[in-house]
Write a protein that holds these residues in place. Structure first.
Motif, PDB file in Angstrom:
ATOM      1  N   VAL A 144     -35.394 -15.525  34.946  1.00 19.05           N
ATOM      2  CA  VAL A 144     -34.568 -16.702  35.226  1.00 19.05           C
ATOM      3  C   VAL A 144     -35.461 -17.879  35.618  1.00 19.05           C
ATOM      4  O   VAL A 144     -35.279 -19.004  35.128  1.00 19.05           O
ATOM      5  N   ALA A 145     -36.428 -17.633  36.490  1.00 21.14           N
ATOM      6  CA  ALA A 145     -37.339 -18.702  36.908  1.00 21.14           C
ATOM      7  C   ALA A 145     -38.136 -19.229  35.713  1.00 21.14           C
ATOM      8  O   ALA A 145     -38.267 -20.447  35.530  1.00 21.14           O
ATOM      9  N   PHE A 146     -38.644 -18.321  34.882  1.00 27.02           N
ATOM     10  CA  PHE A 146     -39.391 -18.759  33.702  1.00 27.02           C
ATOM     11  C   PHE A 146     -38.490 -19.558  32.748  1.00 27.02           C
ATOM     12  O   PHE A 146     -38.911 -20.564  32.184  1.00 27.02           O
ATOM     13  N   PHE A 147     -37.258 -19.109  32.570  1.00 25.22           N
ATOM     14  CA  PHE A 147     -36.328 -19.820  31.691  1.00 25.22           C
ATOM     15  C   PHE A 147     -36.114 -21.246  32.195  1.00 25.22           C
ATOM     16  O   PHE A 147     -36.156 -22.197  31.424  1.00 25.22           O
TER      17      PHE A 147
ATOM     18  N   GLN B 297     -38.079 -22.972  33.875  1.00 26.79           N
ATOM     19  CA  GLN B 297     -39.314 -23.725  33.670  1.00 26.79           C
ATOM     20  C   GLN B 297     -39.555 -24.002  32.184  1.00 26.79           C
ATOM     21  O   GLN B 297     -40.558 -24.599  31.834  1.00 26.79           O
ATOM     22  N   GLU B 298     -38.655 -23.534  31.350  1.00 25.87           N
ATOM     23  CA  GLU B 298     -38.753 -23.641  29.885  1.00 25.87           C
ATOM     24  C   GLU B 298     -39.966 -22.885  29.344  1.00 25.87           C
ATOM     25  O   GLU B 298     -40.551 -23.260  28.335  1.00 25.87           O
ATOM     26  N   ARG B 299     -40.295 -21.803  30.013  1.00 23.89           N
ATOM     27  CA  ARG B 299     -41.375 -20.906  29.568  1.00 23.89           C
ATOM     28  C   ARG B 299     -40.690 -19.705  28.916  1.00 23.89           C
ATOM     29  O   ARG B 299     -40.641 -18.609  29.465  1.00 23.89           O
ATOM     30  N   TYR B 300     -40.154 -19.961  27.728  1.00 24.37           N
ATOM     31  CA  TYR B 300     -39.255 -19.012  27.084  1.00 24.37           C
ATOM     32  C   TYR B 300     -39.921 -17.700  26.671  1.00 24.37           C
ATOM     33  O   TYR B 300     -39.303 -16.643  26.745  1.00 24.37           O
ATOM     34  N   GLY B 301     -41.163 -17.754  26.251  1.00 26.26           N
ATOM     35  CA  GLY B 301     -41.861 -16.520  25.889  1.00 26.26           C
ATOM     36  C   GLY B 301     -42.012 -15.588  27.075  1.00 26.26           C
ATOM     37  O   GLY B 301     -41.788 -14.379  26.962  1.00 26.26           O
ATOM     38  N   LEU B 302     -42.380 -16.156  28.217  1.00 27.86           N
ATOM     39  CA  LEU B 302     -42.509 -15.347  29.435  1.00 27.86           C
ATOM     40  C   LEU B 302     -41.142 -14.819  29.890  1.00 27.86           C
ATOM     41  O   LEU B 302     -41.030 -13.678  30.333  1.00 27.86           O
ATOM     42  N   ALA B 303     -40.123 -15.658  29.755  1.00 34.37           N
ATOM     43  CA  ALA B 303     -38.771 -15.211  30.120  1.00 34.37           C
ATOM     44  C   ALA B 303     -38.340 -14.048  29.234  1.00 34.37           C
ATOM     45  O   ALA B 303     -37.792 -13.053  29.732  1.00 34.37           O
ATOM     46  N   LEU B 304     -38.597 -14.163  27.950  1.00 32.02           N
ATOM     47  CA  LEU B 304     -38.219 -13.099  27.019  1.00 32.02           C
ATOM     48  C   LEU B 304     -38.977 -11.805  27.335  1.00 32.02           C
ATOM     49  O   LEU B 304     -38.398 -10.716  27.313  1.00 32.02           O
ATOM     50  N   HIS B 305     -40.248 -11.925  27.662  1.00 34.20           N
ATOM     51  CA  HIS B 305     -41.036 -10.745  28.036  1.00 34.20           C
ATOM     52  C   HIS B 305     -40.421 -10.046  29.249  1.00 34.20           C
ATOM     53  O   HIS B 305     -40.273  -8.821  29.273  1.00 34.20           O
ATOM     54  N   ASP B 306     -40.052 -10.822  30.268  1.00 38.62           N
ATOM     55  CA  ASP B 306     -39.484 -10.227  31.482  1.00 38.62           C
ATOM     56  C   ASP B 306     -38.111  -9.623  31.220  1.00 38.62           C
ATOM     57  O   ASP B 306     -37.757  -8.592  31.802  1.00 38.62           O
ATOM     58  N   ILE B 307     -37.334 -10.246  30.338  1.00 36.62           N
ATOM     59  CA  ILE B 307     -36.039  -9.671  29.955  1.00 36.62           C
ATOM     60  C   ILE B 307     -36.259  -8.314  29.291  1.00 36.62           C
ATOM     61  O   ILE B 307     -35.565  -7.340  29.594  1.00 36.62           O
ATOM     62  N   GLU B 308     -37.228  -8.267  28.399  1.00 41.25           N
ATOM     63  CA  GLU B 308     -37.539  -7.010  27.713  1.00 41.25           C
ATOM     64  C   GLU B 308     -37.914  -5.922  28.721  1.00 41.25           C
ATOM     65  O   GLU B 308     -37.442  -4.787  28.635  1.00 41.25           O
TER      66      GLU B 308
ATOM     67  N   ASP C  48     -34.048 -17.012  46.721  1.00 39.71           N
ATOM     68  CA  ASP C  48     -33.851 -18.232  47.515  1.00 39.71           C
ATOM     69  C   ASP C  48     -34.637 -19.404  46.925  1.00 39.71           C
ATOM     70  O   ASP C  48     -34.146 -20.532  46.885  1.00 39.71           O
ATOM     71  N   ALA C  49     -35.848 -19.140  46.464  1.00 38.66           N
ATOM     72  CA  ALA C  49     -36.666 -20.201  45.870  1.00 38.66           C
ATOM     73  C   ALA C  49     -36.039 -20.710  44.573  1.00 38.66           C
ATOM     74  O   ALA C  49     -36.048 -21.919  44.311  1.00 38.66           O
ATOM     75  N   ILE C  50     -35.466 -19.814  43.780  1.00 43.02           N
ATOM     76  CA  ILE C  50     -34.775 -20.243  42.553  1.00 43.02           C
ATOM     77  C   ILE C  50     -33.615 -21.154  42.925  1.00 43.02           C
ATOM     78  O   ILE C  50     -33.445 -22.229  42.345  1.00 43.02           O
ATOM     79  N   GLU C  51     -32.822 -20.731  43.905  1.00 39.01           N
ATOM     80  CA  GLU C  51     -31.666 -21.527  44.326  1.00 39.01           C
ATOM     81  C   GLU C  51     -32.087 -22.884  44.875  1.00 39.01           C
ATOM     82  O   GLU C  51     -31.382 -23.879  44.699  1.00 39.01           O
ATOM     83  N   ALA C  52     -33.254 -22.945  45.515  1.00 40.76           N
ATOM     84  CA  ALA C  52     -33.755 -24.204  46.071  1.00 40.76           C
ATOM     85  C   ALA C  52     -34.464 -25.055  45.019  1.00 40.76           C
ATOM     86  O   ALA C  52     -34.844 -26.194  45.296  1.00 40.76           O
TER      87      ALA C  52
ATOM     88  N   HIS D 258     -28.067  -3.437  32.386  1.00 34.91           N
ATOM     89  CA  HIS D 258     -28.067  -4.591  33.300  1.00 34.91           C
ATOM     90  C   HIS D 258     -27.398  -5.767  32.583  1.00 34.91           C
ATOM     91  O   HIS D 258     -28.037  -6.530  31.872  1.00 34.91           O
ATOM     92  N   PHE D 259     -26.109  -5.909  32.806  1.00 41.79           N
ATOM     93  CA  PHE D 259     -25.312  -6.897  32.070  1.00 41.79           C
ATOM     94  C   PHE D 259     -25.753  -8.331  32.318  1.00 41.79           C
ATOM     95  O   PHE D 259     -25.650  -9.170  31.426  1.00 41.79           O
ATOM     96  N   ASN D 260     -26.273  -8.621  33.494  1.00 45.88           N
ATOM     97  CA  ASN D 260     -26.755  -9.982  33.761  1.00 45.88           C
ATOM     98  C   ASN D 260     -28.037 -10.288  32.987  1.00 45.88           C
ATOM     99  O   ASN D 260     -28.256 -11.423  32.564  1.00 45.88           O
ATOM    100  N   VAL D 261     -28.875  -9.299  32.790  1.00 43.66           N
ATOM    101  CA  VAL D 261     -30.081  -9.492  31.982  1.00 43.66           C
ATOM    102  C   VAL D 261     -29.688  -9.710  30.519  1.00 43.66           C
ATOM    103  O   VAL D 261     -30.241 -10.588  29.844  1.00 43.66           O
ATOM    104  N   ILE D 262     -28.731  -8.935  30.044  1.00 42.79           N
ATOM    105  CA  ILE D 262     -28.287  -9.081  28.650  1.00 42.79           C
ATOM    106  C   ILE D 262     -27.638 -10.447  28.460  1.00 42.79           C
ATOM    107  O   ILE D 262     -27.846 -11.112  27.434  1.00 42.79           O
TER     108      ILE D 262
END
Length: 186
Positions: free
Chosen positions: A108-111, A113-124, A75-79, A133-137
């Motif tokens: 998604v939230a990190f992405f 925020q343009e915090r790409y390293g953190l986003a990549l870590h969470d994807i991993e 919900d916070a992401i959507e808002a 998980h097709f949405n993660v891929i």
């Protein structure tokens, strides 16, 4: 004889507890396995229904409290309140580190925020827990495209389509990357 019976009772109680708490996880995994198998073979209308069932299963941690934190994060992401989203999802991850969907949504939230390293870590981490998980891929492909890696992005999109052949967003993203690479429309 009394001490032996007491120890035996404890062992039996421990085994019963392990089996009792493992059955829901095994049932979910079996259900997910079946859904993923159906998804790869389904026609488009049925695939959308199966994908929605998979997404629903992946959003269930087994704990009402963790599920609530996930919903609050979503919900916070959507808002557009990405800081709150990261807080809620981090709390879910702290208490349920094997909850792939919490890792996914925090990426998604990190992405955003343009915090790409953190986003990549969470994807991993999410993919280590649930590699199908097709949405993660798909998110990985979007991130790679953003980072100027169109070849790797196209590979990620292809992998997502191998799991969910009728994912419209992935299909469009893959076609876009293919055009950017100078290839023909797929």
């Amino acid at each position: 004889m009394g001490a032996a019976n007491l120890n035996l009772n404890r062992i039996v109680a421990a085994i019963v507890a392990i089996v009792t708490f493992s059955l829901p996880a095994l049932a979910q995994e079996t259900r997910l396995d079946g859904l993923f198998a159906q998804l790869s073979q389904a026609e488009a209308p049925e695939a959308r229904k199966i994908a929605a069932e998979i997404e629903l299963e992946l959003s269930r941690s087994g704990s009402p409290a963790m599920d609530l934190l996930l919903r609050r994060g979503e919900d916070a992401i959507e808002a557009g309140d990405l800081a709150a989203a990261v807080e809620h999802l981090s709390a879910a991850i702290d208490h349920a580190p094997d909850f792939a969907e919490a890792w996914h949504l925090r990426s998604v939230a990190f992405f955003r925020q343009e915090r790409y390293g953190l986003a990549l870590h969470d994807i991993e981490r999410a993919l280590a827990i649930e590699p199908r998980h097709f949405n993660v891929i798909y998110g990985l492909g979007v991130l790679l495209k953003e980072l100027g890696q169109p070849d790797l992005a196209e590979e990620a999109f292809s992998r997502a389509l191998a799991i969910h052949p009728h994912h419209e967003d992935v299909t469009k993203a893959r076609e876009s990357v293919a055009r950017d690479l100078g290839g023909a429309d797929l």
